[in-house]
Design a protein around this motif. Structure first.
Motif, PDB file in Angstrom:
ATOM      1  N   GLN A 291      -8.616  -3.137 -20.833  1.00  0.00           N
ATOM      2  CA  GLN A 291      -8.213  -4.609 -21.245  1.00  0.00           C
ATOM      3  C   GLN A 291      -9.533  -4.707 -21.437  1.00  0.00           C
ATOM      4  OE1 GLN A 291      -5.785  -5.561 -18.047  1.00  0.00           O
ATOM      5  NE2 GLN A 291      -4.733  -6.949 -19.760  1.00  0.00           N
ATOM      6  N   ARG A 292      -9.551  -5.610 -22.322  1.00  0.00           N
ATOM      7  CA  ARG A 292     -10.637  -6.270 -21.999  1.00  0.00           C
ATOM      8  C   ARG A 292     -10.546  -7.532 -20.949  1.00  0.00           C
ATOM      9  NH1 ARG A 292     -11.800 -10.133 -27.051  1.00  0.00           N
ATOM     10  NH2 ARG A 292     -11.975 -12.008 -25.447  1.00  0.00           N
ATOM     11  N   PRO A 293     -11.757  -7.956 -20.403  1.00  0.00           N
ATOM     12  CA  PRO A 293     -12.216  -8.644 -19.003  1.00  0.00           C
ATOM     13  C   PRO A 293     -10.893 -10.144 -18.923  1.00  0.00           C
ATOM     14  CG  PRO A 293     -14.109  -8.585 -20.092  1.00  0.00           C
ATOM     15  CD  PRO A 293     -13.350  -7.867 -20.855  1.00  0.00           C
ATOM     16  N   TYR A 294     -11.240 -11.034 -20.060  1.00  0.00           N
ATOM     17  CA  TYR A 294     -10.949 -12.153 -19.895  1.00  0.00           C
ATOM     18  C   TYR A 294      -9.728 -12.678 -21.526  1.00  0.00           C
ATOM     19  CZ  TYR A 294     -15.234 -13.746 -22.045  1.00  0.00           C
ATOM     20  OH  TYR A 294     -15.550 -14.054 -23.410  1.00  0.00           O
ATOM     21  N   ASP A 295      -9.238 -13.018 -21.827  1.00  0.00           N
ATOM     22  CA  ASP A 295      -8.788 -13.142 -23.403  1.00  0.00           C
ATOM     23  C   ASP A 295      -7.915 -14.999 -22.899  1.00  0.00           C
ATOM     24  OD1 ASP A 295      -8.249 -11.009 -24.144  1.00  0.00           O
ATOM     25  OD2 ASP A 295      -6.900 -10.154 -22.259  1.00  0.00           O
TER      26      ASP A 295
ATOM     27  N   LEU B  85     -11.205 -12.802  -9.261  1.00  0.00           N
ATOM     28  CA  LEU B  85     -11.162 -14.113 -10.103  1.00  0.00           C
ATOM     29  C   LEU B  85      -9.448 -13.595 -11.561  1.00  0.00           C
ATOM     30  CD1 LEU B  85     -14.090 -15.888 -10.607  1.00  0.00           C
ATOM     31  CD2 LEU B  85     -12.898 -16.054  -8.516  1.00  0.00           C
ATOM     32  N   ARG B  86      -8.892 -12.902 -10.951  1.00  0.00           N
ATOM     33  CA  ARG B  86      -7.286 -12.567 -11.700  1.00  0.00           C
ATOM     34  C   ARG B  86      -6.647 -13.829 -11.752  1.00  0.00           C
ATOM     35  NH1 ARG B  86      -5.339  -6.499 -12.678  1.00  0.00           N
ATOM     36  NH2 ARG B  86      -4.211  -7.880 -14.389  1.00  0.00           N
ATOM     37  N   GLY B  87      -6.429 -13.808 -12.772  1.00  0.00           N
ATOM     38  CA  GLY B  87      -5.254 -15.072 -13.227  1.00  0.00           C
ATOM     39  C   GLY B  87      -5.559 -16.062 -14.363  1.00  0.00           C
ATOM     40  N   GLU B  88      -5.042 -17.277 -13.923  1.00  0.00           N
ATOM     41  CA  GLU B  88      -5.510 -18.012 -15.224  1.00  0.00           C
ATOM     42  C   GLU B  88      -6.302 -19.491 -14.971  1.00  0.00           C
ATOM     43  OE1 GLU B  88      -3.236 -18.800 -18.127  1.00  0.00           O
ATOM     44  OE2 GLU B  88      -2.085 -16.774 -18.229  1.00  0.00           O
ATOM     45  N   TRP B  89      -7.292 -19.823 -15.759  1.00  0.00           N
ATOM     46  CA  TRP B  89      -8.671 -20.773 -15.909  1.00  0.00           C
ATOM     47  C   TRP B  89      -8.013 -21.816 -16.948  1.00  0.00           C
ATOM     48  CZ3 TRP B  89     -10.498 -21.208 -10.689  1.00  0.00           C
ATOM     49  CH2 TRP B  89     -10.595 -19.649 -10.629  1.00  0.00           C
TER      50      TRP B  89
ATOM     51  N   MET C 190     -12.255 -28.572 -23.064  1.00  0.00           N
ATOM     52  CA  MET C 190     -11.441 -27.730 -22.325  1.00  0.00           C
ATOM     53  C   MET C 190     -10.983 -26.191 -22.854  1.00  0.00           C
ATOM     54  SD  MET C 190      -8.615 -29.077 -19.802  1.00  0.00           S
ATOM     55  CE  MET C 190      -8.787 -30.964 -20.121  1.00  0.00           C
ATOM     56  N   THR C 191     -11.545 -24.813 -22.167  1.00  0.00           N
ATOM     57  CA  THR C 191     -10.785 -23.780 -22.301  1.00  0.00           C
ATOM     58  C   THR C 191      -9.515 -23.399 -21.234  1.00  0.00           C
ATOM     59  OG1 THR C 191     -11.075 -21.836 -24.146  1.00  0.00           O
ATOM     60  CG2 THR C 191     -11.983 -22.369 -22.590  1.00  0.00           C
ATOM     61  N   ALA C 192      -8.546 -22.735 -21.993  1.00  0.00           N
ATOM     62  CA  ALA C 192      -7.942 -21.948 -21.006  1.00  0.00           C
ATOM     63  C   ALA C 192      -7.665 -20.023 -21.445  1.00  0.00           C
ATOM     64  CB  ALA C 192      -6.042 -22.187 -21.270  1.00  0.00           C
ATOM     65  N   LEU C 193      -8.399 -19.782 -20.176  1.00  0.00           N
ATOM     66  CA  LEU C 193      -8.733 -18.331 -20.443  1.00  0.00           C
ATOM     67  C   LEU C 193      -7.773 -17.349 -19.539  1.00  0.00           C
ATOM     68  CD1 LEU C 193     -12.365 -18.097 -20.648  1.00  0.00           C
ATOM     69  CD2 LEU C 193     -10.755 -17.845 -22.619  1.00  0.00           C
ATOM     70  N   ARG C 194      -7.570 -16.666 -19.288  1.00  0.00           N
ATOM     71  CA  ARG C 194      -6.496 -15.526 -18.480  1.00  0.00           C
ATOM     72  C   ARG C 194      -7.661 -14.607 -17.884  1.00  0.00           C
ATOM     73  NH1 ARG C 194      -2.426 -13.153 -21.236  1.00  0.00           N
ATOM     74  NH2 ARG C 194      -4.309 -11.431 -21.618  1.00  0.00           N
ATOM     75  N   VAL C 195      -7.907 -14.388 -17.299  1.00  0.00           N
ATOM     76  CA  VAL C 195      -9.084 -13.167 -16.569  1.00  0.00           C
ATOM     77  C   VAL C 195      -8.235 -12.545 -16.462  1.00  0.00           C
ATOM     78  CG1 VAL C 195     -10.451 -12.455 -13.973  1.00  0.00           C
ATOM     79  CG2 VAL C 195     -10.735 -14.693 -15.545  1.00  0.00           C
ATOM     80  N   ASN C 196      -8.316 -11.333 -16.762  1.00  0.00           N
ATOM     81  CA  ASN C 196      -8.010  -9.717 -16.496  1.00  0.00           C
ATOM     82  C   ASN C 196      -7.747  -8.423 -15.260  1.00  0.00           C
ATOM     83  OD1 ASN C 196      -5.574 -10.664 -18.666  1.00  0.00           O
ATOM     84  ND2 ASN C 196      -7.428  -9.537 -20.133  1.00  0.00           N
TER      85      ASN C 196
END
Length: 138
Positions: A47-51, A133-137, A123-129
């Motif tokens: 899995q990628r570290p973020y998406d 810091l895992r979660g929605e940012w 802004m950009t909205a990322l999901r850390v996988n």
């Protein structure tokens, strides 16, 4: 001077984007098919570290509403947007604020400053996988 800054910014953005693409690239000099196919399977499974978040639009709207509520000192809206157990951490341990402390901070901010404008926000909205810091940012 302005053209130099624009050129530097565009060049910097170009280099940043290319550095991210290079980080995701790998070379395989092996001629063995089995090694190549195994490497592909491993890369696909990892899995990628973020998406980019699937909730991108909603998350960015939430942040825009929060910024507007703090700029207009709309305490009721701030309470709606933040959970009861909200904590604003850092940068130092003594700088952390709970929900009531955050609202008190914006009350004091509103008292000290007038005619504040948020301006343009990018802004950009990322999901850390993975990781702490895992979660929605946003």
């Amino acid at each position: 001077m302005k053209n130099t800054i624009k050129t530097f910014s565009v060049l910097g953005l170009f280099l940043l984007i290319n550095s991210f693409s290079l980080l995701n690239c790998s070379t395989n000099t092996s001629n063995e098919v089995s090694e190549t196919s195994n490497a592909v399977k491993v890369n696909q499974a990892k899995q990628r570290p973020y998406d980019i978040s699937e909730n991108e639009a909603a998350n960015m709207q939430l942040v825009e509403e929060y910024i507007a509520a703090t700029m207009n000192l709309n305490e009721a809206k701030i309470r709606i947007l933040l959970s009861e157990d909200y904590m604003d951490y850092g940068p130092a341990a003594t700088d952390s604020l709970d929900l009531d402390g955050t609202i008190a901070f914006f009350r004091e901010f509103d008292r000290l400053y007038m005619n504040q404008k948020a301006g343009i926000a990018y802004m950009t909205a990322l999901r850390v996988n993975e990781g702490n810091l895992r979660g929605e940012w946003v």
